[in-house]
Design an enzyme around this catalytic site. Structure first.
Site, mmCIF file in Angstrom:
data_model
loop_
_atom_site.group_PDB
_atom_site.id
_atom_site.type_symbol
_atom_site.label_atom_id
_atom_site.label_comp_id
_atom_site.label_asym_id
_atom_site.label_seq_id
_atom_site.Cartn_x
_atom_site.Cartn_y
_atom_site.Cartn_z
ATOM 1 N N PRO A 2 -39.093 -5.092 29.847
ATOM 2 C CA PRO A 2 -38.330 -3.884 30.200
ATOM 3 C C PRO A 2 -36.955 -4.237 30.744
ATOM 4 C CG PRO A 2 -40.089 -4.263 31.790
ATOM 5 C CD PRO A 2 -40.270 -5.275 30.697
ATOM 6 N N GLU A 3 -35.947 -3.506 30.316
ATOM 7 C CA GLU A 3 -34.594 -3.685 30.823
ATOM 8 C C GLU A 3 -34.237 -2.481 31.685
ATOM 9 O OE1 GLU A 3 -31.868 -4.996 27.755
ATOM 10 O OE2 GLU A 3 -33.499 -5.919 26.635
#
Ligand SMILES: [Zn+2]
Length: 278
Positions: A2-3
């Protein structure tokens, strides 16, 4: 992994799910996830009777606030949160459980076990690692074009690894760096310091734009991401280059190529992102 946009979506979802809940007990089945305090028993004991008051984000870190503490959580590759009823079964990949007084529990599940949790007294979380080393948020006033230019001029690195460096700007990962570079028509292997003024203007814009579109998309569909098992899922922006190697560029029709830059799989259009300006 996840960013920033995914973590922001998780933050907003968790905010709705757990703020106001009181912790009655904490279970930790994989102690290595807890980085601070060193003693896992201290971690568990500290959080008993604490109420969750707020959830923030810094870069790709979630900060879960209770009355007294700031719990910093990084999901790394595979970490996921979900809210469940206590009678629901859980599997061997569930490593931390926050049991609430209302009979629900927040479970942290992580197949790869790379995630981390640090517990600080509220107010100390930004003064210490891991948060103290982070550069500005891309949406903050501190992240100006001039700031980015100064940082890029100081490094010998290629542009892609420079943008992945969380001390320059925080929250970008492999996916959104590839997307932002494509949108700014910059080859990922260009030397960061070789970027022209106009290219930096565009890159700065596209970093903010790409991330904010992704956040908006997650924000608008947030409810659909809590599935029937209470697991908070991911959304993804329609990607222009990332993961599209061998497919046609949406802009010019050239086939998207994949290479390795700084050890990371990197997607780009050889026509739209010329390397000749190296
Ligand atoms: Zn193209």
């Amino acid at each position: 992994m996840p960013e920033l946009p995914e973590v922001e979506t998780i933050r907003r979802t968790l905010l709705e799910l757990v703020v106001g809940k009181e912790i009655k007990k904490v279970s930790v089945f994989w102690p290595k996830i807890i980085k601070k305090p060193i003693e896992v028993e201290q971690f568990k004991d500290a959080l008993v009777n604490e109420k969750i008051t707020d959830i923030n984000r810094r870069g790709k870190f979630l900060i879960i606030y209770t009355d007294t503490f700031a719990l910093i959580s990084h999901l790394r590759m595979e970490g996921k949160y979900g809210l469940f009823k206590e009678e629901e079964p859980f599997d061997k990949h569930t490593h931390v459980i926050f049991h609430f007084t209302d009979g629900t529990e927040l479970r942290y599940r992580d197949v790869r076990k790379f995630g981390t949790m640090h517990l600080f007294l509220k107010g100390e979380e930004h003064l210490n690692l891991p948060l103290s080393q982070l550069g500005p948020e891309p949406f903050s006033q501190a992240f100006t074009k001039t700031y980015l230019q100064e940082k890029l001029l100081k490094t010998e690195r290629k542009i892609k690894p420079a943008l992945l460096d969380q001390t320059i700007v925080t929250g970008l990962g492999n996916i959104y760096v590839d997307e932002a570079l494509f949108r700014a028509s910059i080859h990922p292997e260009r030397k960061a310091k070789s970027l022209k003024d106009q290219e930096i203007v565009l890159l700065h814009q596209e970093i903010i734009q790409t991330l904010s579109e992704a956040v908006d998309k997650g924000g608008s569909t947030i409810r659909s991401y809590v599935n029937s098992q209470g697991q908070i899922g991911m959304f993804q922006l329609q990607l222009l280059v990332y993961g599209r190697n061998g497919e046609e560029c949406r802009r010019c029709g050239t086939l998207i190529e994949k290479t390795v830059v700084g050890g990371r799989g990197t997607h780009y259009c050889p026509t739209c992102q010329k390397s000749s300006l190296k």
